[in-house]
Scaffold this motif. Structure first.
Motif, short mmCIF file in Angstrom:
data_model
loop_
_atom_site.label_atom_id
_atom_site.label_comp_id
_atom_site.label_asym_id
_atom_site.label_seq_id
_atom_site.Cartn_x
_atom_site.Cartn_y
_atom_site.Cartn_z
N VAL A 123 33.93 60.71 35.03
CA VAL A 123 34.53 59.77 34.08
C VAL A 123 33.41 59.06 33.31
O VAL A 123 32.53 58.44 33.92
CB VAL A 123 35.40 58.71 34.80
N SER A 124 33.45 59.15 32.00
CA SER A 124 32.54 58.37 31.16
C SER A 124 33.13 56.97 30.96
O SER A 124 34.35 56.81 30.93
CB SER A 124 32.33 59.05 29.81
N VAL A 125 32.25 55.98 30.81
CA VAL A 125 32.68 54.58 30.67
C VAL A 125 32.01 53.95 29.46
O VAL A 125 30.79 54.08 29.28
CB VAL A 125 32.36 53.78 31.94
N VAL A 126 32.82 53.26 28.65
CA VAL A 126 32.32 52.50 27.50
C VAL A 126 32.82 51.07 27.64
O VAL A 126 34.02 50.84 27.84
CB VAL A 126 32.79 53.10 26.16
N ALA A 127 31.93 50.09 27.54
CA ALA A 127 32.29 48.68 27.61
C ALA A 127 32.34 48.10 26.20
O ALA A 127 32.10 48.79 25.21
CB ALA A 127 31.28 47.92 28.46
N VAL A 133 24.73 49.97 37.15
CA VAL A 133 24.30 51.29 37.62
C VAL A 133 25.52 52.21 37.67
O VAL A 133 26.42 52.00 38.47
CB VAL A 133 23.67 51.19 39.02
N PRO A 134 25.56 53.22 36.76
CA PRO A 134 24.61 53.49 35.68
C PRO A 134 24.75 52.46 34.55
O PRO A 134 25.77 51.78 34.45
CB PRO A 134 25.03 54.88 35.21
N ALA A 135 23.71 52.37 33.73
CA ALA A 135 23.77 51.48 32.57
C ALA A 135 24.92 51.90 31.66
O ALA A 135 25.18 53.09 31.46
CB ALA A 135 22.45 51.54 31.80
N LEU A 136 25.64 50.88 31.14
CA LEU A 136 26.88 51.15 30.43
C LEU A 136 26.67 51.35 28.94
O LEU A 136 26.06 50.50 28.26
CB LEU A 136 27.85 49.98 30.63
N LEU A 192 27.93 51.39 18.41
CA LEU A 192 28.01 51.91 19.76
C LEU A 192 26.61 52.27 20.27
O LEU A 192 25.89 53.05 19.64
CB LEU A 192 28.94 53.12 19.84
N VAL A 193 26.24 51.66 21.38
CA VAL A 193 24.97 51.94 22.03
C VAL A 193 25.22 52.88 23.19
O VAL A 193 25.99 52.56 24.11
CB VAL A 193 24.31 50.63 22.54
N GLU A 194 24.61 54.06 23.15
CA GLU A 194 24.84 55.06 24.19
C GLU A 194 23.82 54.89 25.31
O GLU A 194 22.62 54.83 25.07
CB GLU A 194 24.74 56.46 23.59
N ARG A 195 24.35 54.82 26.54
CA ARG A 195 23.48 54.73 27.71
C ARG A 195 23.95 55.77 28.75
O ARG A 195 24.60 56.75 28.39
CB ARG A 195 23.49 53.31 28.28
N GLU A 196 23.63 55.53 30.01
CA GLU A 196 23.82 56.57 31.03
C GLU A 196 25.27 56.79 31.44
O GLU A 196 25.59 57.80 32.07
CB GLU A 196 23.03 56.17 32.29
N SER A 197 26.19 55.88 31.06
CA SER A 197 27.57 55.99 31.57
C SER A 197 28.44 56.94 30.78
O SER A 197 29.62 57.09 31.09
CB SER A 197 28.21 54.61 31.60
N THR A 198 27.90 57.57 29.73
CA THR A 198 28.68 58.53 28.96
C THR A 198 27.96 59.86 28.91
O THR A 198 26.73 59.92 28.96
CB THR A 198 28.97 58.02 27.54
#
Length: 273
Positions: free
Chosen positions: A210-214, A225-228, A266-272
């Motif tokens: 599951v990818s997560v976006v805040a 963890v992981p960075a969102l 949108l800032v992409e990090r490790e959660s997607t």
């Protein structure tokens, strides 16, 4: 000019304590107002009746020279109230809720559409959306934009409602996971943190399953963890714009004015993935 402005927050104290948004917003207000010799009076109440009573008391006692209205609903009676009380006011939200009051506007529907496009571009076809309270106009706009963009792209959406608390993020995520989404968007950082816990408890991985976006992109997103990945807003700058708008309103210079907040991105990090 009364050397004080008011901000009433109708939130449970626990939710407000968890939520970084208003801490950053008030910091932005103070960066503009403090050099002008104006302080910010913040009152936390439990419901709208208490909020109404606060405005009435502030007006009768001449305690504030203006107020900032947040979390408006469509047809919100607070707009008419501050007019009757003669309190200069600025609305944080969509101009459609302000009935001619000056407004600091963010394109919630458009940014929600951007989040959907971002995930669709990475191959996700079933999306979860954990929203804030649906009584709020900005939540309705986000939900509408999210659902409309998903429909345009032929995607499936599983919706759930939270109250911005971490616990509501946990509960709403459990509800959304029944629809087997491969990505979930949360309307606040704190709810996303709660969602990470529920996803792990379901023996799923982020972002493998599951990818997560805040939303908002406080420091908590980078420390998670992981960075969102997050729809990043300059909340402090929104506070600065609101302060300038209220100073204009207190000088009677801001009728019908719309102040556009900086565009989110949108800032992409490790959660997607």
């Amino acid at each position: 000019m009364t050397q004080r402005v008011g901000l009433v927050l109708a939130r449970a104290s626990q939710v407000l304590g968890e939520e970084p948004y208003y801490h950053e917003f008030i910091e932005g207000l103070e960066r503009i107002l403090t050099p002008a010799g104006i302080s910010v009076l913040v009152k936390v109440v439990t419901d709208r009746a208490a909020e109404t009573a606060t405005y009435e008391r502030w007006s009768a006692q001449q305690r504030v020279g203006g107020v900032i209205l947040v979390d408006l609903s469509p047809g919100d009676d607070r707009v008419g109230l501050v007019r009757r009380l003669g309190l200069p006011a600025v609305v944080i939200g969509d101009p459609s809720t302000a009935d001619g009051l000056p407004t600091v506007w963010t394109d919630d529907a458009g940014f929600a559409r951007e989040a959907v496009r971002f995930l669709a571009g990475r191959g996700h076809t079933v999306l979860g959306h954990v929203s804030g309270p649906l009584a709020f106009a900005h939540t309705q706009l986000r939900r509408g934009g999210f659902d409309a963009e998903a429909a345009d792209l032929g995607l499936t959406v599983v919706n759930a409602e939270g109250d911005y608390s971490q616990e509501s993020g946990r509960a709403a995520t459990a509800q959304v996971l029944t629809g087997r989404p491969t990505a979930i968007v949360y309307d606040s950082d704190v709810m996303a943190l709660g969602g990470l816990e529920t996803i792990r408890d379901a023996d799923l991985t982020v972002p493998g399953d599951v990818s997560v976006v805040a939303w908002d992109d406080s420091a908590q997103c980078q420390l998670a963890v992981p960075a969102l990945s997050a729809m990043s807003h300059d909340v402090g700058r929104i506070g600065e714009i609101a302060a300038d708008a209220l100073l204009d309103a207190m000088r009677a210079d801001a009728a019908d004015a719309v102040y556009e907040a900086p565009k989110a991105h949108l800032v992409e990090r490790e959660s997607t993935r």
